[in-house]
Design a protein around this motif. Structure first.
Motif, mmCIF file in Angstrom:
data_model
loop_
_atom_site.group_PDB
_atom_site.id
_atom_site.type_symbol
_atom_site.label_atom_id
_atom_site.label_comp_id
_atom_site.label_asym_id
_atom_site.label_seq_id
_atom_site.Cartn_x
_atom_site.Cartn_y
_atom_site.Cartn_z
ATOM 1 N N LYS A 75 0.820 -1.202 0.000
ATOM 2 C CA LYS A 75 0.000 0.000 0.000
ATOM 3 C C LYS A 75 0.861 1.261 0.000
ATOM 4 C CE LYS A 75 -4.228 -1.637 2.253
ATOM 5 N NZ LYS A 75 -5.109 -1.454 3.424
ATOM 6 N N THR A 76 2.072 1.134 0.532
ATOM 7 C CA THR A 76 2.990 2.265 0.586
ATOM 8 C C THR A 76 4.293 1.894 -0.102
ATOM 9 O OG1 THR A 76 2.066 3.032 2.698
ATOM 10 C CG2 THR A 76 4.257 3.833 2.100
ATOM 11 N N ALA A 77 4.666 2.657 -1.110
ATOM 12 C CA ALA A 77 5.933 2.474 -1.812
ATOM 13 C C ALA A 77 6.267 3.809 -2.461
ATOM 14 C CB ALA A 77 5.824 1.367 -2.860
ATOM 15 N N TYR A 78 7.504 4.281 -2.278
ATOM 16 C CA TYR A 78 7.785 5.626 -2.781
ATOM 17 C C TYR A 78 9.282 5.871 -2.929
ATOM 18 C CZ TYR A 78 9.035 6.638 2.068
ATOM 19 O OH TYR A 78 9.632 6.610 3.294
ATOM 20 N N LEU A 79 9.597 6.913 -3.668
ATOM 21 C CA LEU A 79 10.913 7.542 -3.707
ATOM 22 C C LEU A 79 10.744 8.964 -3.204
ATOM 23 C CD1 LEU A 79 13.890 8.054 -4.665
ATOM 24 C CD2 LEU A 79 12.910 8.657 -6.893
ATOM 25 N N SER A 80 11.559 9.361 -2.236
ATOM 26 C CA SER A 80 11.519 10.710 -1.684
ATOM 27 C C SER A 80 12.916 11.307 -1.773
ATOM 28 C CB SER A 80 11.046 10.676 -0.222
ATOM 29 O OG SER A 80 11.161 11.945 0.387
ATOM 30 N N VAL A 81 13.014 12.513 -2.368
ATOM 31 C CA VAL A 81 14.306 13.155 -2.604
ATOM 32 C C VAL A 81 14.257 14.579 -2.066
ATOM 33 C CG1 VAL A 81 15.977 13.911 -4.348
ATOM 34 C CG2 VAL A 81 14.710 11.773 -4.673
ATOM 35 N N GLY A 82 15.326 14.994 -1.400
ATOM 36 C CA GLY A 82 15.441 16.364 -0.919
ATOM 37 C C GLY A 82 16.900 16.767 -0.823
ATOM 38 N N VAL A 83 17.197 18.023 -1.153
ATOM 39 C CA VAL A 83 18.572 18.523 -1.126
ATOM 40 C C VAL A 83 18.616 19.785 -0.272
ATOM 41 C CG1 VAL A 83 20.529 19.329 -2.482
ATOM 42 C CG2 VAL A 83 18.984 17.597 -3.433
ATOM 43 N N PRO A 84 19.406 19.805 0.809
ATOM 44 C CA PRO A 84 19.512 21.016 1.633
ATOM 45 C C PRO A 84 20.244 22.135 0.883
ATOM 46 C CG PRO A 84 20.359 19.070 2.782
ATOM 47 C CD PRO A 84 20.190 18.699 1.348
ATOM 48 N N LEU A 85 19.970 23.356 1.276
ATOM 49 C CA LEU A 85 20.644 24.528 0.729
ATOM 50 C C LEU A 85 21.100 25.394 1.901
ATOM 51 C CD1 LEU A 85 21.411 26.165 -1.831
ATOM 52 C CD2 LEU A 85 19.208 27.349 -1.586
ATOM 53 N N PHE A 86 22.416 25.657 1.963
ATOM 54 C CA PHE A 86 22.995 26.432 3.063
ATOM 55 C C PHE A 86 22.613 25.835 4.425
ATOM 56 C CE2 PHE A 86 22.200 29.717 -0.306
ATOM 57 C CZ PHE A 86 23.531 29.784 -0.739
#
Length: 655
Positions: A268-279
């Protein structure tokens, strides 16, 4: 000799593999007694292996255990075992141990963290943008850091610490920089039932299917540095119809009344999560996945976007800070049916949050134009632009509007939310959803037969910190939906998802509304009062009232022309006379312009007591008991029914 499996092709019983191994679903191959590590001797297992039944189980018919277990093994164990074998194969060359969550890990919509965040924000006399889901750990941490720790009570500081520790949760895995891989494990046993199933409705089925704990859950993680998380929650649970089978009292997916209870639609749950910090600041998240989404922090499900709404998948991205947040989503409901959403949250002052959600539902192939982040989608007037597309597209069974040219394939959605914290420990919230609104200028023509679709939700939640890291909590909430909220000319243009089950009742449609599972034509209210000791136990009482008219998903089957299959339930189709639901145009106008509940209204009263106890960080038990009293049952005047409902569950989590 103990017991074992009889091998096919006359090779005899395979030593070293007994009933326990079979019950665990780990019997994909047999190993010879003299085989060493890396020098296995394999033989084939027959499609239906024969057990040598041990003496201590002679009193149990083999069919009660063997056949269901082998069915489970055949459908599930192979996939799950493959994941574990991959992990074990890599173990010798990797560093095994506990691995903390990646910052891009998504916290599911039904997590306790969201309610806890709103409680802490209210205690510090502010609102929070942690009011939608799912959010990444990185985003939730930023919202947590925005709360004034020094302004919190002793209980509030304890809760703050618990949330911060939750964000550092672990799973079992190994690392090979910058990658990590691993898994967690959870198992639950749940007993539940109703003494009077004649009172169960479609929204009860949807809610129970969403709420029931899977018998086994194995979340598998793959992460890259602190930038990306891939998660797949491999579960073993019952399917939609079996969860709601009247004779089913547990969450164990064995056969009931000849049905196959296993849920084919996993994970029921499957995902790709992407995030990039800045400063050094997290501010961006991209999600591609499948799972529950929600808008608003409410007691009853959100009237705008509810976690019970099923989709085939979604893609979304967001830019966020503690005071400004933008998110865009595309949700795929079915083949060639997409819901495009833009969502903006602004917190101009610490104590107030304003949100706007605009959406367009298109029953046609994917389109780029609706991805424009701040385009007013309504201004495309897409209901006109599909005229050429519809030429030659009309088929028997589609809405007549697909052929008359003036309306087709597109529905608009406009929503607003407001949250206030006027005083410490008190949160007031309001939600508004609209998928149709006729202006005065439109009421003079065809628009007079097109009903307004409006939903409203209003409530308050209060908490009072107490001694020994505890809270008193109470609140009230009300909701109203017009008879035609979420409805449009046919299921394709209505704000509803439709699917079938692959194993049970395969010809029956399973519907879920975009917002509240009560759907249109309803008035609901609830009040609750509870006490919780943080990290230990809680108890709560609730009263819930529901008045529901006769409009529901049943119109998708009963509101069709028997001759050609066209959908004729909607007043705006302008199909009158013999075979129609409306005698003439005046009758359709009268129905369209009415805001009262339709037909014989059914009234449901529910009094419920629930509680939980945390025996250890790994094991929690929950219980619920309720009494339900229903008037005008099944919309029959004067018919009264009553009964009890209960549930009891225990959940063990490895990490």
């Amino acid at each position: 000799m103990g017991h074992g499996l009889v091998c096919s092709r006359g090779k005899g019983t395979c030593p070293g593999i007994g009933l326990e191994a079979a019950l665990s679903g780990s019997v994909d191959s047999c190993h010879g007694a003299s085989a060493g590590w890396g020098r296995e001797r394999f033989c084939d297992i027959p499609a239906k292996p024969v057990f040598i039944w041990p003496e201590y189980l002679k009193f149990i018919p083999q069919s009660y255990i063997v056949e269901p277990v082998m069915e489970l093994k055949r459908r599930y164990a192979r996939s799950v075992c493959l994941v574990f074998l991959m992990l074990l194969a890599l173990a010798p060359v990797c560093a095994l141990g506990t691995v903390p969550w990646n910052d891009q890990k998504l916290v599911p919509a039904d997590s306790w963290v969201y309610e806890a965040m709103t409680l802490l924000a209210a205690e510090s006399k502010r609102t929070t943008l942690a009011n939608s889901a799912p959010l990444s750990v990185a985003e939730l941490r930023r919202h947590l850091e925005d709360i004034d720790y020094d302004a919190l009570s002793e209980s509030g500081r304890t809760l703050y610490t618990m949330i911060a520790a939750f964000f550092r949760s672990n799973y079992f895995g190994f690392a090979s920089r910058p990658m990590t891989a691993g898994f967690n494990f959870q198992t639950s046993l749940e007993l539940s039932g109703h003494t009077n199933t004649t009172m169960l409705r479609q929204w009860d089925y949807v809610q129970k299917y969403h709420d029931q704990l899977p018998m086994f859950s194995v979340p598998v993680f793959l992460t890259a540095a602190n930038i990306a998380t891939i998660e797949c929650d491999a579960i073993m649970q019952e399917n939609y119809w079996s969860v709601n089978e009247y004779s089913n009292w547990s969450n164990i997916p064995f056969g009931i009344a000849g049905q196959n209870q296993l849920d084919f639609y996993w994970p029921k749950t499957a995902y790709l999560s992407v995030g990039v910090p800045l400063f050094g600041l997290d501010f961006f998240n991209l999600q591609i996945g499948k799972g529950a989404l929600s808008v608003g922090s409410t007691r009853m499900n959100s009237v705008i976007l509810s976690e019970t709404f099923e989709t085939d998948g979604y893609i979304g991205f967001s830019f966020y800070s503690p005071r400004i947040r933008y998110r865009a989503d595309v949700e795929q409901l079915e083949v060639n049916k997409y819901l495009y959403l833009h969502h903006i949250d602004i917190r101009p002052f610490k104590w107030i949050t304003l949100s706007v959600v605009e959406g367009t539902l298109v029953n046609a192939p994917f389109e780029i134009r609706f991805l424009n982040p701040l385009m007013i989608m309504h201004s495309f007037a897409a209901w006109y632009s599909y005229r050429l597309y519809n030429e030659g597209q009309g088929e028997e069974g589609q809405a007549s509007s697909y052929r008359n040219g003036w309306e087709s394939r597109v529905s608009q959605y406009m929503c607003y939310t407001l949250e206030l914290t006027p005083v410490r420990n008190l949160r007031i919230y309001a939600l508004y959803a609209q998928n149709e609104m006729q202006t005065p200028s439109e009421l003079g023509g065809h628009g007079s037969t097109v009903p307004d679709g409006i939903g409203m939700q209003l409530g308050f939640a209060a908490s009072v910190p107490a001694k020994n890291n505890s809270y008193w909590t109470f609140g009230m909430e009300g909701m109203y939906t017009t008879p035609w909220l979420y409805f449009r000319f046919d299921p394709g243009t209505s704000f509803v998802s439709t699917r079938k089950d692959n194993l049970a009742n395969t010809d029956e449609n399973i519907y879920s509304w975009v917002g509240t599972p009560y759907g249109p034509d309803s008035i609901a209210a609830c009040a609750w009062f509870g006490y919780k000791v943080l990290g230990r136990w809680s108890v709560e009482g609730e009263y819930r009232f529901l008045a529901h008219g006769e409009n529901s998903t049943s119109l998708f089957s009963t509101g069709r022309d028997p001759d050609n299959g066209n959908y004729i339930y909607y007043p705006g189709t302008e199909y009158y006379g013999e075979g129609s639901l409306y005698a003439d145009r005046d009758d359709a106008i009268s129905v369209a312009r009415s805001y009262g509940l339709t037909g014989t209204v059914e009234y449901t009263n529910r009094i419920q007591v629930s509680g939980s106890y945390r025996f250890s960080p790994h094991f929690t038990a929950k219980a619920m008991a309720a009494y339900i009293l229903m008037f005008n049952t099944a919309h029959i005047e004067g018919r009264t029914e009553h009964g009890f409902a209960f549930s009891l569950s225990g959940t063990f989590t490895l990490f």
